[in-house]
Scaffold this active site. Structure first.
Site, mmCIF file in Angstrom:
data_model
loop_
_atom_site.group_PDB
_atom_site.id
_atom_site.type_symbol
_atom_site.label_atom_id
_atom_site.label_comp_id
_atom_site.label_asym_id
_atom_site.label_seq_id
_atom_site.Cartn_x
_atom_site.Cartn_y
_atom_site.Cartn_z
ATOM 1 N N CYS A 69 -2.655 1.687 6.544
ATOM 2 C CA CYS A 69 -3.129 0.929 7.935
ATOM 3 C C CYS A 69 -3.694 2.121 8.925
ATOM 4 O O CYS A 69 -4.445 1.596 9.765
ATOM 5 C CB CYS A 69 -1.883 0.375 8.326
ATOM 6 S SG CYS A 69 -0.302 1.619 8.570
ATOM 7 N N GLU A 123 4.075 -5.223 12.087
ATOM 8 C CA GLU A 123 3.318 -4.182 11.824
ATOM 9 C C GLU A 123 1.994 -4.494 11.175
ATOM 10 O O GLU A 123 2.278 -4.968 9.890
ATOM 11 C CB GLU A 123 4.141 -2.953 11.358
ATOM 12 C CG GLU A 123 5.144 -2.129 12.281
ATOM 13 C CD GLU A 123 4.590 -1.829 13.540
ATOM 14 O OE1 GLU A 123 3.673 -1.454 13.774
ATOM 15 O OE2 GLU A 123 5.710 -1.315 14.329
ATOM 16 N N ASN A 160 0.802 -1.250 -0.031
ATOM 17 C CA ASN A 160 -0.066 0.040 -0.005
ATOM 18 C C ASN A 160 0.748 1.350 0.108
ATOM 19 O O ASN A 160 0.418 2.061 -0.671
ATOM 20 C CB ASN A 160 -1.021 -0.127 1.180
ATOM 21 C CG ASN A 160 -0.239 -0.062 2.498
ATOM 22 O OD1 ASN A 160 0.753 -0.915 2.598
ATOM 23 N ND2 ASN A 160 -1.019 0.411 3.497
HETATM 24 P P1 NAD Z 1 -0.381 -9.108 3.169
HETATM 25 O O1 NAD Z 1 -0.452 -9.693 4.935
HETATM 26 O O2 NAD Z 1 -1.234 -9.704 2.276
HETATM 27 O O3 NAD Z 1 0.896 -9.232 2.561
HETATM 28 C C1 NAD Z 1 1.968 -8.512 3.099
HETATM 29 C C2 NAD Z 1 3.322 -9.186 2.776
HETATM 30 O O4 NAD Z 1 3.381 -10.528 3.379
HETATM 31 C C3 NAD Z 1 3.468 -9.472 1.403
HETATM 32 O O5 NAD Z 1 4.745 -9.169 0.753
HETATM 33 C C4 NAD Z 1 2.930 -10.936 1.139
HETATM 34 O O6 NAD Z 1 3.656 -11.431 -0.055
HETATM 35 C C5 NAD Z 1 3.826 -11.344 2.117
HETATM 36 N N1 NAD Z 1 2.956 -12.714 2.687
HETATM 37 C C6 NAD Z 1 1.907 -13.260 2.358
HETATM 38 N N2 NAD Z 1 1.730 -14.443 2.892
HETATM 39 C C7 NAD Z 1 2.923 -14.876 3.573
HETATM 40 C C8 NAD Z 1 3.410 -16.094 4.147
HETATM 41 N N3 NAD Z 1 2.580 -17.062 4.341
HETATM 42 N N4 NAD Z 1 4.692 -15.859 4.504
HETATM 43 C C9 NAD Z 1 5.562 -14.924 4.322
HETATM 44 N N5 NAD Z 1 5.073 -13.760 3.765
HETATM 45 C C10 NAD Z 1 3.698 -13.740 3.323
HETATM 46 O O7 NAD Z 1 -0.754 -7.619 3.432
HETATM 47 P P2 NAD Z 1 -1.068 -6.686 2.248
HETATM 48 O O8 NAD Z 1 -2.411 -6.858 1.611
HETATM 49 O O9 NAD Z 1 0.265 -6.605 1.229
HETATM 50 O O10 NAD Z 1 -1.156 -5.095 3.006
HETATM 51 C C11 NAD Z 1 -2.191 -4.661 3.782
HETATM 52 C C12 NAD Z 1 -2.257 -4.888 5.095
HETATM 53 O O11 NAD Z 1 -1.082 -4.350 5.620
HETATM 54 C C13 NAD Z 1 -3.319 -4.239 5.721
HETATM 55 O O12 NAD Z 1 -4.129 -5.068 6.765
HETATM 56 C C14 NAD Z 1 -2.609 -2.922 6.526
HETATM 57 O O13 NAD Z 1 -3.425 -2.643 7.630
HETATM 58 C C15 NAD Z 1 -1.443 -3.704 6.660
HETATM 59 N N6 NAD Z 1 -0.393 -2.617 6.791
HETATM 60 C C16 NAD Z 1 0.096 -2.301 8.309
HETATM 61 C C17 NAD Z 1 0.978 -1.350 8.294
HETATM 62 C C18 NAD Z 1 1.387 -0.874 9.580
HETATM 63 O O14 NAD Z 1 2.607 -0.024 9.693
HETATM 64 N N7 NAD Z 1 0.842 -1.305 10.688
HETATM 65 C C19 NAD Z 1 1.346 -0.486 7.263
HETATM 66 C C20 NAD Z 1 0.844 -1.019 6.198
HETATM 67 C C21 NAD Z 1 -0.027 -1.792 5.867
#
Ligand code: NAD
Length: 485
Positions: A285, A251, A149
């Protein structure tokens, strides 16, 4: 033209790979890039390269590391227009979001450079007059897994401080933004002259994420894991890291509230609500996901807020006047539509918006939202905000805290003491008085509580995350032993 890459970036070399996957432009669904599809074998190579680079990088004079961080910042700034175009095409970001993101990412590298000059420990008093020190040293190889994002910032933020602390990195960006969150940093590392192996980038398709992800956590040479993403995946990663007793910083998602008190400045209240709810289509987020408005000013607030929402233009981000671009993919658009439909079916009203056309969702303001609706309790991650009236501060605090999440929050009031009193009682890692919950500065402790994560990014808090603290003493003959020995 479809963007092509020379390969994965391992040990300072572009490693060609004969398998690729498409990265789409969410504005029009066209293929934007053909991306190398790495697997377990390539991650292992990257981890080995990072391990081999560790002794050199961690013993490099700190001033050299600091200068390298500054170079990353300078290159990001120099390439700002071109990177901004990529943020718009690859991630569906509005032009203004792209410009802002490059600047904030560059600031993270500057802050990491400054962190190189910070203290790496402290002196402790000793009962026996020893020299007693708490010192910090790098963890070793750190895996960075980042989301789509805000890919530039959310990759820079953990990576810059981890490198500054003397660690080496294997980066796996999201499959939705493999360039802005991944291979772009390989290009920058090459241009900056970062020693081979210090930063390695392995991109992979959704199909390969489980094996690549497992390797990034379970490989014995990996000593730290930084994950930014959804709570569902974060839980799995934290559980695996825990099983291997590895340090991790996680996070995750949020369901942030913005509380508008009855003494709020109305301009500030409506602009904070609009920016917080709709910036980047609500895909932040810290986006406002519950807008709590005192009943005495409800009508006046709604008049100003709905007017602001209604004027936000929706459409492809190639047109810079479109502030609301597409959601990242069809799955996300379907999830947001489902939440709107569920709310409307259960009695809510869309006073503005409600329309979904493909991946484009109009800014949507819902009233009459109740706790049984998905939009009340689940993270939406779209330009949709429920507005809920309240009578007392007590009630507002209870509604804000009525969620499993605890990332950020905001309170708008002219009474600073009232704002601080409310902030004290909100169950969030961050709270911003007279501002939207969406805030990030690279030297501040960023992070959530409850299901929003564990650990803090930013400044000295990041340096603590990415180092091991050791206790070292030096006795000068002061400690007596029992004579029997
Ligand atoms: P996601 O959890 O689908 O993916 C995040 C990352 O994890 C990607 O690189 C993905 O390829 C990887 N991933 C997915 N499955 C995995 C696994 N089994 N093992 C290892 N890696 C894996 O999240 P997203 O859709 O990319 O991002 C959106 C989410 O992130 C929302 O929930 C948002 O709130 C959160 N977010 C949090 C913050 C924060 O700082 N707290 C910042 C930005 C986004």
């Amino acid at each position: 033209m479809v963007k092509q890459f020379k390969g994965l970036y391992i040990n300072g070399q572009w490693q060609p790979i004969n398998k690729g996957f498409p990265s789409f432009n969410p504005s029009d669904g066209s293929v934007w890039a053909d991306v190398p599809d790495g697997g377990r074998r390539e991650v292992r190579q990257a981890i080995d390269a990072a391990q081999a680079a560790l002794p050199g990088w961690s013993s490099e004079p700190f001033t050299h590391r600091a200068r390298m961080m500054t170079k990353f910042a300078d290159i990001l700034e120099k390439r700002r227009p071109e990177i901004c175009e990529a943020i718009m095409a690859e991630g569906g970001g509005w032009f203004g979001k792209g410009m802002f993101e490059v600047g904030l990412a560059a600031d993270a590298w500057h802050a990491a450079s400054a962190a190189c000059y910070g203290s790496i420990g402290e002196m402790l008093p000793s009962e026996h007059n020893k020299i007693s020190m708490a010192t910090r040293r790098p963890l070793g190889v750190v895996s960075v897994i980042s989301p789509w994002n805000v890919p530039l910032v959310l990759t820079s933020r953990p990576m810059a401080f981890a490198l500054a602390a003397g660690n080496t990195i294997v980066l796996k960006p999201s499959e939705e933004t493999p360039y802005c969150g991944g291979l772009l940093f390989a290009e920058i590392a090459e241009e900056a002259g970062l020693p081979p192996g210090v930063l390695n980038v392995v991109t992979c398709s959704r199909d390969n994420v489980p094996e690549v992800g497992d390797e990034l956590i379970e490989h014995p040479l990996v000593k730290g894991i930084v994950f930014t993403g959804s709570t569902a995946v974060g839980r799995q990663i934290a559980a695996k890291a825990g099983a291997h007793l590895k340090k991790c910083c996680i996070e995750l998602g949020g369901k942030d509230a913005l509380i508008i008190c009855d003494d709020a400045d109305m301009e500030r209240a409506t602009s904070s609500a609009s920016f917080g709810s709709f910036m980047h289509q609500g895909q932040i987020c810290m986006s406002v996901e519950k807008l709590l408005v005192h009943e005495n000013i409800y009508d006046e607030f709604m008049e100003g807020f709905t007017a602001r929402a209604a004027k936000l233009k929706v459409g492809p981000t190639s047109d810079h006047s479109n502030v609301i671009g597409p959601l990242i993919n069809d799955k996300q658009a379907a999830k947001v539509k489902d939440q709107i439909d569920d709310a409307l079916a259960r009695g809510a009203t869309a006073v503005v918006g409600g329309g979904v056309e493909g991946r484009f969702v109009s800014p949507t303001i819902l009233t009459g939202v109740t706790p049984d609706m998905k939009v009340y309790c689940e993270e939406t991650f779209g330009p949709v905000v429920p507005v809920i009236p309240f009578r007392t501060d007590e009630e507002a605090i209870a509604i804000a805290n009525d969620t499993e999440y605890g990332l950020s929050s905001g309170v708008i009031t002219r009474d600073e003491n009232r704002g601080l009193a409310i902030a004290e009682r909100l169950e969030t890692g961050m709270c911003h008085i007279n501002c939207s919950p969406v805030n990030d500065e690279p030297h501040a402790p960023f992070g959530g509580v409850k299901s929003s994560g564990v650990g803090r990014y930013g400044g000295r808090w990041a340096m603590e995350n990415f180092t091991e603290t050791r206790w070292i003493t030096m006795d000068r003959g002061g400690r007596p032993y029992p004579p029997v020995f």
